[in-house]
Design a protein around this motif. Structure first.
Motif, PDB file in Angstrom:
ATOM      1  N   ASN A 261       0.818  -1.213   0.000  1.00 15.93           N
ATOM      2  CA  ASN A 261       0.000   0.000   0.000  1.00 15.93           C
ATOM      3  C   ASN A 261       0.854   1.265   0.000  1.00 15.93           C
ATOM      4  OD1 ASN A 261      -2.356  -1.473  -0.027  1.00 15.93           O
ATOM      5  ND2 ASN A 261      -2.869  -1.140   2.122  1.00 15.93           N
ATOM      6  N   ALA A 262       1.889   1.262   0.836  1.00 15.69           N
ATOM      7  CA  ALA A 262       2.732   2.455   0.964  1.00 15.69           C
ATOM      8  C   ALA A 262       3.429   2.796  -0.342  1.00 15.69           C
ATOM      9  CB  ALA A 262       3.762   2.252   2.075  1.00 15.69           C
ATOM     10  N   GLU A 263       3.907   1.792  -1.054  1.00 13.61           N
ATOM     11  CA  GLU A 263       4.592   2.052  -2.316  1.00 13.61           C
ATOM     12  C   GLU A 263       3.670   2.734  -3.312  1.00 13.61           C
ATOM     13  OE1 GLU A 263       5.983  -1.812  -3.364  1.00 13.61           O
ATOM     14  OE2 GLU A 263       7.469  -1.868  -1.733  1.00 13.61           O
ATOM     15  N   LYS A 264       2.416   2.296  -3.361  1.00 15.03           N
ATOM     16  CA  LYS A 264       1.461   2.882  -4.310  1.00 15.03           C
ATOM     17  C   LYS A 264       1.081   4.298  -3.904  1.00 15.03           C
ATOM     18  CE  LYS A 264      -0.565  -1.476  -5.946  1.00 15.03           C
ATOM     19  NZ  LYS A 264       0.386  -2.379  -5.278  1.00 15.03           N
ATOM     20  N   ILE A 265       0.885   4.515  -2.618  1.00  6.00           N
ATOM     21  CA  ILE A 265       0.500   5.850  -2.162  1.00  6.00           C
ATOM     22  C   ILE A 265       1.657   6.830  -2.319  1.00  6.00           C
ATOM     23  CG2 ILE A 265      -0.171   7.194  -0.119  1.00  6.00           C
ATOM     24  CD1 ILE A 265      -1.869   4.772   0.707  1.00  6.00           C
ATOM     25  N   ALA A 266       2.886   6.381  -2.044  1.00  2.00           N
ATOM     26  CA  ALA A 266       4.051   7.253  -2.221  1.00  2.00           C
ATOM     27  C   ALA A 266       4.175   7.688  -3.680  1.00  2.00           C
ATOM     28  CB  ALA A 266       5.319   6.541  -1.760  1.00  2.00           C
ATOM     29  N   GLU A 267       3.985   6.770  -4.599  1.00  2.00           N
ATOM     30  CA  GLU A 267       4.062   7.108  -6.022  1.00  2.00           C
ATOM     31  C   GLU A 267       2.961   8.099  -6.408  1.00  2.00           C
ATOM     32  OE1 GLU A 267       3.853   3.371  -8.000  1.00  2.00           O
ATOM     33  OE2 GLU A 267       5.906   2.781  -7.447  1.00  2.00           O
ATOM     34  N   PHE A 268       1.754   7.895  -5.864  1.00  2.00           N
ATOM     35  CA  PHE A 268       0.654   8.806  -6.160  1.00  2.00           C
ATOM     36  C   PHE A 268       0.946  10.209  -5.631  1.00  2.00           C
ATOM     37  CE2 PHE A 268      -3.318  10.816  -4.710  1.00  2.00           C
ATOM     38  CZ  PHE A 268      -3.949  10.970  -5.934  1.00  2.00           C
ATOM     39  N   LEU A 269       1.380  10.291  -4.396  1.00  4.95           N
ATOM     40  CA  LEU A 269       1.681  11.594  -3.801  1.00  4.95           C
ATOM     41  C   LEU A 269       2.812  12.299  -4.541  1.00  4.95           C
ATOM     42  CD1 LEU A 269       1.415  10.614  -0.023  1.00  4.95           C
ATOM     43  CD2 LEU A 269      -0.076  12.216  -1.234  1.00  4.95           C
ATOM     44  N   ASP A 270       3.762  11.519  -5.030  1.00  5.71           N
ATOM     45  CA  ASP A 270       4.909  12.095  -5.734  1.00  5.71           C
ATOM     46  C   ASP A 270       4.497  12.750  -7.055  1.00  5.71           C
ATOM     47  OD1 ASP A 270       7.705  12.539  -5.645  1.00  5.71           O
ATOM     48  OD2 ASP A 270       8.020  10.977  -7.137  1.00  5.71           O
ATOM     49  N   SER A 271       3.320  12.401  -7.538  1.00  5.63           N
ATOM     50  CA  SER A 271       2.842  12.949  -8.808  1.00  5.63           C
ATOM     51  C   SER A 271       1.980  14.192  -8.625  1.00  5.63           C
ATOM     52  CB  SER A 271       2.020  11.889  -9.558  1.00  5.63           C
ATOM     53  OG  SER A 271       0.769  11.657  -8.901  1.00  5.63           O
ATOM     54  N   ARG A 272       1.729  14.591  -7.385  1.00  8.01           N
ATOM     55  CA  ARG A 272       0.771  15.659  -7.121  1.00  8.01           C
ATOM     56  C   ARG A 272       1.451  17.010  -6.922  1.00  8.01           C
ATOM     57  NH1 ARG A 272      -4.794  14.199  -7.377  1.00  8.01           N
ATOM     58  NH2 ARG A 272      -5.018  16.211  -6.292  1.00  8.01           N
ATOM     59  N   ALA A 273       0.864  18.030  -7.518  1.00  3.36           N
ATOM     60  CA  ALA A 273       1.430  19.380  -7.420  1.00  3.36           C
ATOM     61  C   ALA A 273       1.306  19.958  -6.015  1.00  3.36           C
ATOM     62  CB  ALA A 273       0.719  20.295  -8.422  1.00  3.36           C
ATOM     63  N   GLU A 274       0.344  19.452  -5.227  1.00  2.00           N
ATOM     64  CA  GLU A 274       0.158  19.973  -3.870  1.00  2.00           C
ATOM     65  C   GLU A 274       1.321  19.605  -2.949  1.00  2.00           C
ATOM     66  OE1 GLU A 274      -3.978  18.680  -5.360  1.00  2.00           O
ATOM     67  OE2 GLU A 274      -1.912  17.934  -5.438  1.00  2.00           O
ATOM     68  N   ILE A 275       2.089  18.600  -3.367  1.00  2.00           N
ATOM     69  CA  ILE A 275       3.167  18.069  -2.540  1.00  2.00           C
ATOM     70  C   ILE A 275       4.509  18.559  -3.073  1.00  2.00           C
ATOM     71  CG2 ILE A 275       4.236  15.976  -1.633  1.00  2.00           C
ATOM     72  CD1 ILE A 275       1.334  16.390  -0.743  1.00  2.00           C
ATOM     73  N   SER A 276       5.300  19.180  -2.208  1.00  2.91           N
ATOM     74  CA  SER A 276       6.621  19.648  -2.647  1.00  2.91           C
ATOM     75  C   SER A 276       7.673  18.557  -2.509  1.00  2.91           C
ATOM     76  CB  SER A 276       7.038  20.879  -1.839  1.00  2.91           C
ATOM     77  OG  SER A 276       7.164  20.565  -0.461  1.00  2.91           O
ATOM     78  N   GLN A 277       7.477  17.613  -1.600  1.00  3.62           N
ATOM     79  CA  GLN A 277       8.453  16.541  -1.412  1.00  3.62           C
ATOM     80  C   GLN A 277       7.792  15.345  -0.730  1.00  3.62           C
ATOM     81  OE1 GLN A 277      11.767  17.481   1.176  1.00  3.62           O
ATOM     82  NE2 GLN A 277      13.100  15.941   0.247  1.00  3.62           N
ATOM     83  N   VAL A 278       8.050  14.173  -1.260  1.00  2.35           N
ATOM     84  CA  VAL A 278       7.618  12.929  -0.628  1.00  2.35           C
ATOM     85  C   VAL A 278       8.840  12.275  -0.005  1.00  2.35           C
ATOM     86  CG1 VAL A 278       6.559  10.658  -0.941  1.00  2.35           C
ATOM     87  CG2 VAL A 278       5.744  12.608  -2.274  1.00  2.35           C
ATOM     88  N   LEU A 279       8.771  12.008   1.280  1.00  6.53           N
ATOM     89  CA  LEU A 279       9.879  11.391   2.007  1.00  6.53           C
ATOM     90  C   LEU A 279       9.551   9.913   2.225  1.00  6.53           C
ATOM     91  CD1 LEU A 279      10.329  14.292   4.577  1.00  6.53           C
ATOM     92  CD2 LEU A 279      11.732  13.846   2.553  1.00  6.53           C
ATOM     93  N   TYR A 280      10.012   9.096   1.306  1.00  4.86           N
ATOM     94  CA  TYR A 280       9.770   7.650   1.371  1.00  4.86           C
ATOM     95  C   TYR A 280      10.973   6.950   0.753  1.00  4.86           C
ATOM     96  CZ  TYR A 280       7.641   3.049   0.855  1.00  4.86           C
ATOM     97  OH  TYR A 280       7.375   1.703   0.928  1.00  4.86           O
ATOM     98  N   PRO A 281      11.669   6.110   1.515  1.00  3.76           N
ATOM     99  CA  PRO A 281      12.922   5.524   1.001  1.00  3.76           C
ATOM    100  C   PRO A 281      12.736   4.597  -0.183  1.00  3.76           C
ATOM    101  CG  PRO A 281      12.340   4.608   3.151  1.00  3.76           C
ATOM    102  CD  PRO A 281      11.424   5.767   2.921  1.00  3.76           C
ATOM    103  N   GLY A 282      11.511   4.214  -0.492  1.00  7.75           N
ATOM    104  CA  GLY A 282      11.272   3.371  -1.653  1.00  7.75           C
ATOM    105  C   GLY A 282      11.300   4.122  -2.968  1.00  7.75           C
ATOM    106  N   LEU A 283      11.259   5.445  -2.918  1.00  6.92           N
ATOM    107  CA  LEU A 283      11.343   6.241  -4.133  1.00  6.92           C
ATOM    108  C   LEU A 283      12.808   6.435  -4.527  1.00  6.92           C
ATOM    109  CD1 LEU A 283       8.706   9.031  -3.362  1.00  6.92           C
ATOM    110  CD2 LEU A 283       8.421   7.045  -4.871  1.00  6.92           C
ATOM    111  N   GLU A 284      13.102   6.304  -5.799  1.00  9.12           N
ATOM    112  CA  GLU A 284      14.485   6.464  -6.258  1.00  9.12           C
ATOM    113  C   GLU A 284      15.012   7.873  -5.991  1.00  9.12           C
ATOM    114  OE1 GLU A 284      15.014   5.214 -10.265  1.00  9.12           O
ATOM    115  OE2 GLU A 284      14.423   3.133  -9.864  1.00  9.12           O
ATOM    116  N   SER A 285      14.105   8.833  -5.859  1.00  6.97           N
ATOM    117  CA  SER A 285      14.516  10.210  -5.591  1.00  6.97           C
ATOM    118  C   SER A 285      14.942  10.420  -4.139  1.00  6.97           C
ATOM    119  CB  SER A 285      13.357  11.165  -5.910  1.00  6.97           C
ATOM    120  OG  SER A 285      12.209  10.841  -5.128  1.00  6.97           O
TER     121      SER A 285
END
Length: 383
Positions: A261-285
């Motif tokens: 679940n977390a991987e999918k939500i992190a990817e979704f949040l990372d695509s949103r303009a409302e969010i300046s940064q997603v802090l999740y170690p599963g993201l390559e960024s």
């Protein structure tokens, strides 16, 4: 119960630490709700138990289970994660000693060190532990403890446990493994000396029990922890130990769903303009992504986000979710959201560990992913 060869994680989570007794053969660990135990003679203990503040079979079973999951020889259970933290620090430190604390530690840990141990005579330095060289530079001849959280609470920073173990010298490396759980990360195998969990979180897993546990392969440290259990008395109730052990039986299957679940939500949040940064170690960024890949089996279920609209947007998001509950704590089957700067980490305001006010922490549960994504999307629409 045993299996041929080395049992897997799920098998150990269900069977390690307890064998059905020969009298009735209960499959589950009995709740030994007795404060004291009959003795066969003067100081002749039956089964090694005399008084529950010192030891109890239900608590012992929990300790053995967590130790097995962390590949540790010893384990000791406590009444809360903070009680475990306090006792570990009392065992490892004396007035005049020095401690290194990560720059993004749990607010309660920092508060304990700053308000209790500092007046007691323990000095401490706040260091960016994601930089092993910075840790090495901060070590002095008085450094007795290096305290790591990885991933950290709440910014999800990743520290290289093995790299810090290589440069720690005579200091004890203590790792708070609460966010990862032993299913995802086993710090003792990477060189840590002591590992701590708030069992309130993923180990218990159902937001219905408070506790802590400490594991180690150091017999002397374990002996001192055992003395403090009986001498100070910060033990869990036997019912709490039972509930925690019951939760651990499903740790593996829960963590897989949490991570999915977390991987999918992190990817979704990372695509949103409302969010300046997603802090999740599963993201390559994520700056700690490669280290996390090296020392974790998966990336966990905690996500923190920073909002482009600042604190106002962060607060609005927290109060706009419907399925995800606004509440402190984490690691339960239900998803939770909180604003650390005004909730779990408010004690760190004005300190080196102050949390950005535009940051929101989300503990991703095991609900249906479609429902979680719908809730996150509608909450973002309210900003």
């Amino acid at each position: 119960m045993s299996a041929a060869g080395n049992p897997g994680f799920s098998t150990q989570s269900i069977h390690a630490g307890y064998e059905p007794d020969s009298l009735y053969g209960p499959i589950n660990t009995p709740i030994y709700a007795s404060t004291t135990f009959a003795q066969d003679g003067l100081n002749e203990l039956r089964g090694g138990y005399e008084y529950t503040r010192v030891a109890n079979p239900t608590i012992t079973a929990l300790e053995r289970t967590v130790a097995a999951l962390e590949n540790a020889e010893f384990g000791k259970a406590f009444s809360s994660g903070m009680a475990a933290t306090d006792i570990v620090l009392r065992v490892l430190l004396q007035p005049g000693d020095h401690l290194i604390l990560g720059h993004d530690a749990y607010g309660g840990t920092w508060r304990l060190i700053d308000s209790v141990f500092k007046p007691w005579g323990v000095d401490y330095s706040v260091v960016d532990t994601t930089d092993a060289q910075a840790v090495a530079d901060a070590i002095t001849e008085k450094t007795k403890v290096i305290w790591l959280e990885t991933p950290t609470n709440p910014a999800l920073a990743i520290s290289d446990i093995a790299a810090i173990a290589d440069i720690k010298g005579a200091a004890s490396l203590v790792v708070d493994n609460t966010f990862a759980s032993p299913y995802l990360q086993r710090p003792l195998a990477l060189g840590a000396d002591v590992v701590l969990h708030s069992t309130t979180k993923y180990l218990g897993g159902h937001s219905d029990v408070v506790g802590g546990v400490v594991v180690t392969n150091d017999a002397e440290v374990d002996e001192q922890l055992h003395f403090m259990q009986g001498g100070v008395g910060p033990i869990p109730s036997v019912f709490d130990a039972y509930l925690t052990a019951r939760g651990i039986k499903t740790l593996a299957v829960r963590m897989d769903r949490h991570c999915d679940n977390a991987e999918k939500i992190a990817e979704f949040l990372d695509s949103r303009a409302e969010i300046s940064q997603v802090l999740y170690p599963g993201l390559e960024s994520h700056p700690g992504h490669e280290v996390a890949k090296k020392q974790m089996d998966r990336f966990g279920a905690m996500i923190s986000v920073r909002f482009a609209g600042g604190e106002e947007a962060a607060r609005k998001f927290c109060t706009s979710t419907k399925l995800i509950c606004l509440a402190e704590s984490l690691g339960g089957v239900e998803s939770l959201v909180e604003h650390p700067a005004t909730m779990t980490h408010q004690s760190a305001a004005g300190s080196q560990l102050e949390v950005p006010r535009d940051l929101v922490r989300i503990s991703i549960g095991i609900e249906d992913i479609a429902d979680l994504l719908t809730d996150v999307e509608q909450a973002l629409a309210q900003i």
